[in-house]
Design a protein around this motif. Structure first.
Motif, PDB file in Angstrom:
ATOM      1  N   LEU A 186      17.747 -17.786   2.185  1.00 52.59           N
ATOM      2  CA  LEU A 186      17.192 -17.474   3.505  1.00 52.59           C
ATOM      3  C   LEU A 186      15.680 -17.622   3.536  1.00 52.59           C
ATOM      4  O   LEU A 186      15.113 -17.978   4.566  1.00 52.59           O
ATOM      5  CB  LEU A 186      17.569 -16.048   3.924  1.00 52.59           C
ATOM      6  N   PHE A 187      15.011 -17.335   2.423  1.00 51.43           N
ATOM      7  CA  PHE A 187      13.556 -17.267   2.424  1.00 51.43           C
ATOM      8  C   PHE A 187      12.873 -18.437   1.731  1.00 51.43           C
ATOM      9  O   PHE A 187      11.655 -18.574   1.810  1.00 51.43           O
ATOM     10  CB  PHE A 187      13.091 -15.955   1.779  1.00 51.43           C
ATOM     11  N   GLN A 188      13.637 -19.273   1.025  1.00 56.95           N
ATOM     12  CA  GLN A 188      13.029 -20.435   0.365  1.00 56.95           C
ATOM     13  C   GLN A 188      14.096 -21.502   0.146  1.00 56.95           C
ATOM     14  O   GLN A 188      15.185 -21.196  -0.338  1.00 56.95           O
ATOM     15  CB  GLN A 188      12.410 -20.034  -0.981  1.00 56.95           C
ATOM     16  N   ASN A 189      13.770 -22.748   0.489  1.00 55.82           N
ATOM     17  CA  ASN A 189      14.719 -23.854   0.330  1.00 55.82           C
ATOM     18  C   ASN A 189      14.076 -24.997  -0.455  1.00 55.82           C
ATOM     19  O   ASN A 189      13.484 -25.920   0.127  1.00 55.82           O
ATOM     20  CB  ASN A 189      15.190 -24.357   1.694  1.00 55.82           C
ATOM     21  N   ARG A 257      20.439  -7.493   5.240  1.00 54.66           N
ATOM     22  CA  ARG A 257      19.999  -6.882   3.987  1.00 54.66           C
ATOM     23  C   ARG A 257      18.632  -7.400   3.569  1.00 54.66           C
ATOM     24  O   ARG A 257      17.773  -6.636   3.120  1.00 54.66           O
ATOM     25  CB  ARG A 257      21.029  -7.139   2.884  1.00 54.66           C
ATOM     26  N   MET A 258      18.419  -8.704   3.697  1.00 53.22           N
ATOM     27  CA  MET A 258      17.150  -9.275   3.266  1.00 53.22           C
ATOM     28  C   MET A 258      15.989  -8.761   4.110  1.00 53.22           C
ATOM     29  O   MET A 258      14.902  -8.499   3.593  1.00 53.22           O
ATOM     30  CB  MET A 258      17.215 -10.806   3.328  1.00 53.22           C
ATOM     31  N   ASN A 302       8.861 -11.942   2.106  1.00 54.25           N
ATOM     32  CA  ASN A 302       8.932 -11.371   0.759  1.00 54.25           C
ATOM     33  C   ASN A 302      10.336 -10.834   0.486  1.00 54.25           C
ATOM     34  O   ASN A 302      11.126 -10.575   1.406  1.00 54.25           O
ATOM     35  CB  ASN A 302       7.918 -10.242   0.592  1.00 54.25           C
ATOM     36  N   THR A 303      10.646 -10.680  -0.782  1.00 52.92           N
ATOM     37  CA  THR A 303      11.902 -10.045  -1.175  1.00 52.92           C
ATOM     38  C   THR A 303      11.585  -8.716  -1.861  1.00 52.92           C
ATOM     39  O   THR A 303      10.503  -8.175  -1.668  1.00 52.92           O
ATOM     40  CB  THR A 303      12.729 -10.988  -2.076  1.00 52.92           C
ATOM     41  N   GLY A 304      12.517  -8.189  -2.637  1.00 55.14           N
ATOM     42  CA  GLY A 304      12.384  -6.803  -3.096  1.00 55.14           C
ATOM     43  C   GLY A 304      11.885  -6.597  -4.507  1.00 55.14           C
ATOM     44  O   GLY A 304      11.855  -5.463  -4.985  1.00 55.14           O
TER      45      GLY A 304
END
Length: 387
Positions: A186-189, A257-258, A302-304
């Motif tokens: 979802l955040f990087q491809n 969730r993300m 950002n992620t967790g």
């Protein structure tokens, strides 16, 4: 392709299973043919038909179609664990006499694959500082066939310039593989930035519930079929249908969730920035981080995961802090609903054994709990740190 369509409909044929809303778990190892001619066809088209679940399984195939769409690639193939996917992607590109350039300090089992396993079969590996793309170029030899990236990489989260490394590889006809588990699709491809094979530990964000193992490789149809016909079918590290079903369930809530994880992590980091007990926060999403602009360019959010170094004078202080946490579990992995810590202190022993990671380094993963709930836990652990 619309994200909602990918997560809720792509690859699913409800009419084929009684219009059930949730897809079935096709828990069959074998699939029968009605005629010799049908079996002949299946054997000639085994990469795209169902004959034996060590090859294709309908439940697993649903997951693969969704993951390929999420990463923007032609195809995907699922494995029984993240390291199985990583190993298959790497092994599909190398042979004895070849050379690999790999980012320094990758996931521990990737490091073991590169440092211990590949050299046993005549493959040379150079580990480089991935923060400078030119380091890949400088380490390249005439027999280099693979660049391996992990951006950001484990524990200290150094970022690689994905487009720059991919461009270097394309000029030299070198294959590129990246572990994209940190970011999620979802955040990087990375495929959109020129990477050939994108690998995920689906155990983490894809599953999201800490109850299933899995790995996925996404790439072109040619490269995925090559992996299927060789490393996948020969080594047999297949994803069981039930685990595939759990990972499909995880995908349904991935965007929610993300976003929750991203928001709570920002709140926790902001709190930790004010604490005198914290010496350093290692998180490329901080504006003060030297690679902040690069990660903002490559990742949409950002992620967790982040790490910090405690302002501690002794191993005992670090242990008191970690042992006092009540709502952060001390465990490996990340990406589930639960918040975690992984202290480097666990590698330091009383007999004087000191690994390369400093004793005061702790990796955090922020889950789905309320920010205030976690902040209160951190506050009480800080209060006990000095004894």
């Amino acid at each position: 392709m619309d994200l909602s369509y990918i997560l809720n409909e792509l690859g699913e044929d409800r009419a084929a299973y009684f219009n059930a809303v949730a897809p079935p778990i096709i828990q069959s190892s074998n699939f029968a043919c009605k005629t010799v001619e049908e079996m002949r066809y299946v054997l000639q088209h085994y990469t795209e038909t169902h004959f034996y679940s060590r090859g294709n399984n309908p439940t697993v195939n649903m997951l693969e179609k969704k993951m390929a769409a999420l990463e923007g690639t032609e195809q995907a193939i699922a494995f029984g664990s993240g390291i199985a996917a990583i190993a298959a992607a790497v092994l599909s590109q190398v042979k004895a006499g070849d050379h690999v350039v790999c980012v320094r300090k990758p996931y521990a089992w990737t490091s073991k694959l590169m440092r211990d396993f590949l050299p046993r079969f005549g493959v040379e590996v150079s580990m480089v500082d991935g923060t400078r793309a030119e380091n890949y170029a400088q380490a390249t030899k005439e027999n280099t066939v693979l660049y391996y990236l992990e951006s950001p990489n484990s524990f200290t989260f150094e970022v690689q310039d994905i487009e720059a490394v991919a461009a270097l590889a394309q000029k030299r006809n070198i294959c590129t593989v990246i572990d994209n588990s940190f970011a999620s699709p979802l955040f990087q491809n990375p495929a959109a930035m020129g990477i050939d094979l994108v690998v995920h530990s689906a155990t983490k964000y894809i599953g999201g519930h800490s109850d299933a193992l899995g790995g996925v490789v996404c790439g072109s149809r040619e490269k995925i079929n090559r992996i299927f016909s060789s490393e996948y079918m020969t080594l047999g590290a297949v994803l069981p249908p039930h685990d595939a079903w759990l990972l499909l369930r995880g995908l349904r809530t991935l965007p929610l969730r993300m976003e929750r994880v991203a928001q709570t992590t920002r709140q926790i980091v902001a709190f930790l920035q004010q604490r005198p007990e914290v010496e350093e926060i290692i998180w490329p999403f901080l504006p003060s981080h030297p690679q902040h602009q690069l990660i903002k360019k490559q990742m949409r959010n950002n992620t967790g995961q982040f790490s910090l170094r405690l302002r501690a004078d002794s191993l005992e202080e670090v242990e008191r802090f970690c042992d006092s946490l009540q709502h952060f579990l001390m465990a490996a992995s990340w990406g589930g609903y639960e918040s975690l810590i992984y202290p480097a202190a666990a590698y330091h022993r009383k007999d004087g054994h000191k690994p390369s990671m400093p004793f005061n380094l702790i990796r955090f993963y922020i889950g789905l709990e309320d920010a205030e709930y976690l902040i209160k836990d951190l506050e009480q652990a800080f209060s006990k740190m000095k004894g």
